[in-house]
Design a protein around this motif. Structure first.
Motif, PDB file in Angstrom:
ATOM      1  N   THR A  33      26.476   9.406 -22.651  1.00 52.96           N
ATOM      2  CA  THR A  33      25.422   8.922 -21.765  1.00 52.96           C
ATOM      3  C   THR A  33      24.182   8.642 -22.592  1.00 52.96           C
ATOM      4  OG1 THR A  33      26.294  10.340 -20.023  1.00 52.96           O
ATOM      5  CG2 THR A  33      24.103   9.445 -19.677  1.00 52.96           C
ATOM      6  N   GLY A  34      23.693   7.424 -22.474  1.00 49.47           N
ATOM      7  CA  GLY A  34      22.462   7.062 -23.167  1.00 49.47           C
ATOM      8  C   GLY A  34      21.450   6.587 -22.144  1.00 49.47           C
ATOM      9  N   THR A  35      20.272   6.205 -22.604  1.00 48.08           N
ATOM     10  CA  THR A  35      19.303   5.621 -21.672  1.00 48.08           C
ATOM     11  C   THR A  35      18.817   4.287 -22.217  1.00 48.08           C
ATOM     12  OG1 THR A  35      17.508   6.860 -22.707  1.00 48.08           O
ATOM     13  CG2 THR A  35      18.451   7.785 -20.699  1.00 48.08           C
ATOM     14  N   PHE A  36      18.625   3.340 -21.286  1.00 47.56           N
ATOM     15  CA  PHE A  36      18.121   2.012 -21.636  1.00 47.56           C
ATOM     16  C   PHE A  36      17.090   1.614 -20.590  1.00 47.56           C
ATOM     17  CE2 PHE A  36      18.665  -2.671 -20.975  1.00 47.56           C
ATOM     18  CZ  PHE A  36      17.981  -3.059 -22.118  1.00 47.56           C
ATOM     19  N   GLN A  37      15.906   1.256 -21.038  1.00 50.09           N
ATOM     20  CA  GLN A  37      14.809   0.890 -20.131  1.00 50.09           C
ATOM     21  C   GLN A  37      14.675   1.916 -19.000  1.00 50.09           C
ATOM     22  OE1 GLN A  37      15.523  -3.247 -19.120  1.00 50.09           O
ATOM     23  NE2 GLN A  37      14.581  -3.954 -21.019  1.00 50.09           N
ATOM     24  N   GLY A  38      14.678   3.166 -19.405  1.00 52.62           N
ATOM     25  CA  GLY A  38      14.398   4.236 -18.453  1.00 52.62           C
ATOM     26  C   GLY A  38      15.528   4.605 -17.515  1.00 52.62           C
ATOM     27  N   GLU A  39      16.707   4.002 -17.729  1.00 48.48           N
ATOM     28  CA  GLU A  39      17.811   4.305 -16.834  1.00 48.48           C
ATOM     29  C   GLU A  39      19.025   4.766 -17.639  1.00 48.48           C
ATOM     30  OE1 GLU A  39      18.049   1.695 -13.255  1.00 48.48           O
ATOM     31  OE2 GLU A  39      20.131   1.503 -13.888  1.00 48.48           O
ATOM     32  N   ALA A  40      19.717   5.788 -17.132  1.00 50.98           N
ATOM     33  CA  ALA A  40      20.894   6.297 -17.837  1.00 50.98           C
ATOM     34  C   ALA A  40      22.063   5.330 -17.684  1.00 50.98           C
ATOM     35  CB  ALA A  40      21.265   7.665 -17.285  1.00 50.98           C
ATOM     36  N   PHE A  41      22.860   5.211 -18.743  1.00 50.29           N
ATOM     37  CA  PHE A  41      24.117   4.468 -18.617  1.00 50.29           C
ATOM     38  C   PHE A  41      25.224   5.291 -19.258  1.00 50.29           C
ATOM     39  CE2 PHE A  41      24.877   3.086 -22.972  1.00 50.29           C
ATOM     40  CZ  PHE A  41      23.601   3.180 -23.539  1.00 50.29           C
ATOM     41  N   LYS A  42      26.428   5.110 -18.724  1.00 52.42           N
ATOM     42  CA  LYS A  42      27.563   5.890 -19.224  1.00 52.42           C
ATOM     43  C   LYS A  42      28.508   4.994 -19.992  1.00 52.42           C
ATOM     44  CE  LYS A  42      27.854   9.414 -15.581  1.00 52.42           C
ATOM     45  NZ  LYS A  42      27.204  10.459 -16.364  1.00 52.42           N
ATOM     46  N   ALA A  71      35.795   1.065 -31.873  1.00 50.52           N
ATOM     47  CA  ALA A  71      35.984  -0.236 -31.229  1.00 50.52           C
ATOM     48  C   ALA A  71      36.333  -0.079 -29.757  1.00 50.52           C
ATOM     49  CB  ALA A  71      37.066  -1.029 -31.945  1.00 50.52           C
ATOM     50  N   SER A  72      36.763   1.127 -29.359  1.00 56.27           N
ATOM     51  CA  SER A  72      37.197   1.320 -27.975  1.00 56.27           C
ATOM     52  C   SER A  72      36.041   1.681 -27.037  1.00 56.27           C
ATOM     53  CB  SER A  72      38.274   2.404 -27.919  1.00 56.27           C
ATOM     54  OG  SER A  72      37.716   3.671 -28.198  1.00 56.27           O
ATOM     55  N   ALA A  73      34.802   1.599 -27.529  1.00 60.01           N
ATOM     56  CA  ALA A  73      33.646   1.939 -26.683  1.00 60.01           C
ATOM     57  C   ALA A  73      33.485   0.923 -25.561  1.00 60.01           C
ATOM     58  CB  ALA A  73      32.375   1.989 -27.522  1.00 60.01           C
ATOM     59  N   ASN A  74      33.232   1.423 -24.364  1.00 62.19           N
ATOM     60  CA  ASN A  74      33.044   0.552 -23.206  1.00 62.19           C
ATOM     61  C   ASN A  74      31.957   1.140 -22.313  1.00 62.19           C
ATOM     62  OD1 ASN A  74      33.240  -0.519 -20.576  1.00 62.19           O
ATOM     63  ND2 ASN A  74      35.367  -1.116 -20.937  1.00 62.19           N
ATOM     64  N   THR A  75      30.927   0.337 -22.021  1.00 66.17           N
ATOM     65  CA  THR A  75      29.838   0.842 -21.174  1.00 66.17           C
ATOM     66  C   THR A  75      29.704   0.047 -19.883  1.00 66.17           C
ATOM     67  OG1 THR A  75      28.132  -0.589 -22.116  1.00 66.17           O
ATOM     68  CG2 THR A  75      28.539   1.499 -23.251  1.00 66.17           C
ATOM     69  N   ALA A 168      16.389   7.996 -27.624  1.00 65.04           N
ATOM     70  CA  ALA A 168      16.952   8.572 -28.845  1.00 65.04           C
ATOM     71  C   ALA A 168      18.121   9.494 -28.522  1.00 65.04           C
ATOM     72  CB  ALA A 168      15.879   9.325 -29.614  1.00 65.04           C
ATOM     73  N   GLU A 169      17.991  10.250 -27.437  1.00 67.30           N
ATOM     74  CA  GLU A 169      18.990  11.272 -27.165  1.00 67.30           C
ATOM     75  C   GLU A 169      20.225  10.697 -26.473  1.00 67.30           C
ATOM     76  OE1 GLU A 169      17.874  15.419 -25.977  1.00 67.30           O
ATOM     77  OE2 GLU A 169      19.111  14.901 -24.241  1.00 67.30           O
ATOM     78  N   VAL A 170      21.370  11.068 -26.987  1.00 69.34           N
ATOM     79  CA  VAL A 170      22.640  10.664 -26.384  1.00 69.34           C
ATOM     80  C   VAL A 170      23.447  11.934 -26.124  1.00 69.34           C
ATOM     81  CG1 VAL A 170      24.794   9.399 -26.737  1.00 69.34           C
ATOM     82  CG2 VAL A 170      22.634   8.440 -27.572  1.00 69.34           C
ATOM     83  N   THR A 171      23.982  12.051 -24.930  1.00 70.14           N
ATOM     84  CA  THR A 171      24.844  13.183 -24.611  1.00 70.14           C
ATOM     85  C   THR A 171      26.287  12.732 -24.752  1.00 70.14           C
ATOM     86  OG1 THR A 171      23.260  13.540 -22.847  1.00 70.14           O
ATOM     87  CG2 THR A 171      25.110  15.041 -22.935  1.00 70.14           C
ATOM     88  N   VAL A 172      27.073  13.547 -25.411  1.00 65.00           N
ATOM     89  CA  VAL A 172      28.497  13.238 -25.554  1.00 65.00           C
ATOM     90  C   VAL A 172      29.257  14.316 -24.814  1.00 65.00           C
ATOM     91  CG1 VAL A 172      30.392  12.963 -27.183  1.00 65.00           C
ATOM     92  CG2 VAL A 172      28.096  12.202 -27.811  1.00 65.00           C
ATOM     93  N   ASN A 173      30.213  13.912 -24.001  1.00 59.44           N
ATOM     94  CA  ASN A 173      31.018  14.938 -23.348  1.00 59.44           C
ATOM     95  C   ASN A 173      32.475  14.538 -23.285  1.00 59.44           C
ATOM     96  OD1 ASN A 173      30.610  13.103 -21.071  1.00 59.44           O
ATOM     97  ND2 ASN A 173      28.602  14.083 -21.065  1.00 59.44           N
ATOM     98  N   ALA A 174      33.313  15.560 -23.445  1.00 55.77           N
ATOM     99  CA  ALA A 174      34.748  15.297 -23.421  1.00 55.77           C
ATOM    100  C   ALA A 174      35.394  16.248 -22.439  1.00 55.77           C
ATOM    101  CB  ALA A 174      35.350  15.489 -24.812  1.00 55.77           C
ATOM    102  N   HIS A 175      36.391  15.726 -21.754  1.00 52.17           N
ATOM    103  CA  HIS A 175      37.210  16.565 -20.885  1.00 52.17           C
ATOM    104  C   HIS A 175      38.637  16.409 -21.377  1.00 52.17           C
ATOM    105  CE1 HIS A 175      38.900  18.398 -17.306  1.00 52.17           C
ATOM    106  NE2 HIS A 175      39.754  17.385 -17.281  1.00 52.17           N
ATOM    107  N   LEU A 176      39.224  17.492 -21.875  1.00 53.59           N
ATOM    108  CA  LEU A 176      40.571  17.393 -22.432  1.00 53.59           C
ATOM    109  C   LEU A 176      41.554  18.175 -21.575  1.00 53.59           C
ATOM    110  CD1 LEU A 176      39.915  17.793 -26.270  1.00 53.59           C
ATOM    111  CD2 LEU A 176      39.858  15.739 -24.871  1.00 53.59           C
ATOM    112  N   GLU A 177      42.652  17.500 -21.264  1.00 53.29           N
ATOM    113  CA  GLU A 177      43.778  18.170 -20.604  1.00 53.29           C
ATOM    114  C   GLU A 177      44.741  18.557 -21.725  1.00 53.29           C
ATOM    115  OE1 GLU A 177      44.295  18.966 -17.473  1.00 53.29           O
ATOM    116  OE2 GLU A 177      42.556  17.978 -16.569  1.00 53.29           O
ATOM    117  N   LEU A 178      44.827  19.844 -22.000  1.00 53.03           N
ATOM    118  CA  LEU A 178      45.613  20.284 -23.160  1.00 53.03           C
ATOM    119  C   LEU A 178      47.003  20.765 -22.740  1.00 53.03           C
ATOM    120  CD1 LEU A 178      42.842  22.305 -25.043  1.00 53.03           C
ATOM    121  CD2 LEU A 178      43.556  19.927 -25.415  1.00 53.03           C
ATOM    122  N   GLU A 179      47.992  20.357 -23.537  1.00 57.94           N
ATOM    123  CA  GLU A 179      49.367  20.827 -23.328  1.00 57.94           C
ATOM    124  C   GLU A 179      49.695  21.779 -24.473  1.00 57.94           C
ATOM    125  OE1 GLU A 179      50.826  19.500 -20.722  1.00 57.94           O
ATOM    126  OE2 GLU A 179      49.556  17.729 -20.386  1.00 57.94           O
TER     127      GLU A 179
END
Ligand code: HEM
Ligand code: HEM
Lengths: 182, 191
Positions: A33-42, A71-75, A168-179
């Motif tokens: 999640t980043g911010t652009f022109q004062g608004e968050a985008f995922k 290369a797989s980034a998609n917003t 400047a601040e970017v939050t990174v989060n992952a949700h993993l389903e582990l086997e």
């Protein structure tokens, strides 16, 4: 006698006592999640691999090793997604992947923190993850989140370094389903 | 110059709002046409942000202007044929509608694109519609067309004011201009 004892103890200490090993299953996601022109985008990375070894009772032997194909980034915004691979942002022709590997786990105020090193766009810097682990039948779910400064890694250089437009601040989060590996 | 309008003369507030908004609207439209041709980059992003902020300012000034117009009085029309004063009032009504429709269509288009909307980097405004790429194309065409049509109406409006000034030699233009002195009425003109 001595070498034999050593060998025996090594054998003994290995497999059964090591933290549980997992593979990444379906439904695992890696987002930011980043911010652009004062608004968050995922955004999301559709293509990444994670090798997870984790046992809440044995943090000393836990490890995360994650590789992300940038290369797989998609917003969800065409203009933005066409800019991300370029040299001002990820520069994927030179640095196609990002890599994170843990160095140490510690507990802090009831939370588990994974300390590690993130290698992104040719820069290696320490990054800490907050870890939430929940075992379930046949595996576990693992949620991690981290906060980082995009400028530490030169993401958005030149004019794009202006943090009044791109935060400047970017939050990174992952949700993993582990086997469980068996 | 009194702030309120009189029987014969627009007041300072009406004049200020008229000319400030005329400048902002025409200027922002030309700026809009230029900015869409800019190469992609931070310069373009900032130009878009500025265009939107100016447009929102126009919207805010319009609300102020309408409220003021309610509270203020309107000078009596200069002596002119009835059809002319009807046409003038109709044109003014249409111009008010455009002043509302232009920024509003921009805001709607911006929402349909899914772009953020920030007022001079101070605060953000909510989207007026859900993101929808197909509709955003339509809204973009509407936004641009509105500007071209507004330009035609303004040319007619300004042209009429000039005709009154140069040929009728009345005070229609002068009473809207800042710092202008009104022409003395010929005797017999006043009611
Ligand atoms: C006085 C008010 C305004 C005027 C006269 C105006 C006029 C224009 C014009 C002439 C263009 C160029 C159209 C083209 O060539 O595609 C344009 C583009 C644009 N306007 Fe406005 N505008 C106004 C207010 C606003 C507002 C308030 C917003 C947003 C909240 C806005 C958003 C946009 C956007 C996003 C574009 C670019 C469209 C594209 O990507 O091609 N405008 N405007
Ligand atoms: C640049 C050329 C322009 C000239 C020479 C001009 C001239 C005038 C004049 C002389 C009046 C007063 C009419 C009267 O006293 O009855 C007037 C009124 C008005 N003008 Fe303009 N104008 C121009 C541009 C614009 C623009 C760009 C807009 C809006 C988009 C606009 C909107 C209006 C409106 C709405 C009124 C009526 C005010 C009211 O009755 O409340 N004008 N203009």
């Amino acid at each position: 006698m001595k070498p034999v004892a050593c060998l025996l103890s090594l054998l003994f200490l290995s497999s059964p006592l090591l933290a549980a090993d997992y593979t990444m299953g379906k439904g695992s996601t890696l987002g930011f999640t980043g911010t652009f022109q004062g608004e968050a985008f995922k955004g999301r990375f559709g293509d990444f691999q994670a090798k997870i070894s984790y046992d809440p009772a044995d943090l000393a032997s836990a490890s995360f090793d994650v590789t992300v194909h940038l290369a797989s980034a998609n917003t969800g915004d065409t203009d933005r997604d066409e800019s991300l691979p370029g040299s001002d942002f990820f520069n994927i022709t030179k640095f196609p992947t990002a890599h994170f590997v843990t160095t140490r786990f510690r507990e802090e105020g009831g939370k588990v923190i994974a300390e590690g090193t993130l290698d992104l766009k040719g820069v290696s810097k320490p990054v800490n993850l907050e870890v939430t682990f929940a075992p379930r039948e046949g595996g576990a779910t693992l949620d991690v989140s981290a906060r980082l400064n995009r400028l530490d890694f030169g993401i958005g250089s030149g004019d794009f370094a202006d943090t009044s437009t791109i935060g400047a601040e970017v939050t990174v989060n992952a949700h993993l389903e582990l086997e469980s590996k068996t | 110059m009194a702030i309120k309008s009189t029987e014969t003369q627009w007041g300072g507030m009406a004049k200020l709002l008229h000319w400030l908004m005329a400048l902002a609207i025409i200027g922002n439209g030309i700026f809009g046409l230029i900015m869409v041709e800019m190469p992609r980059g931070m310069g373009k992003l900032n130009a878009f942000a500025l265009h939107k902020s100016i447009g929102l300012t126009v919207l805010a000034l319009l609300l102020l202007r309408i409220s003021w117009r309610w509270f203020d009085r309107k000078p009596r029309d200069e002596p002119m044929p009835r059809w002319q004063s009807l046409a003038a009032h109709l044109t003014h009504g249409v111009l008010y509608l455009f002043m509302l429709a232009l920024p509003l269509s921009g805001w709607i288009m911006n929402s349909l694109h899914g772009y953020p909307l920030q007022f001079f980097k101070l605060f953000n405004l909510p989207a007026l519609a859900e993101k929808n790429e197909d509709l955003s194309e339509l809204a973009e065409t509407a936004h641009e067309t509105l500007f071209w049509v507004l330009l035609l109406v303004v040319i007619a409006h300004a042209g009429a004011a000039l005709v009154h000034h140069l040929f009728e030699r009345d005070n229609t233009l002068l009473r809207m201009l800042p710092f202008a002195r009104l022409r003395q009425r010929k005797s017999g003109d006043s009611p």
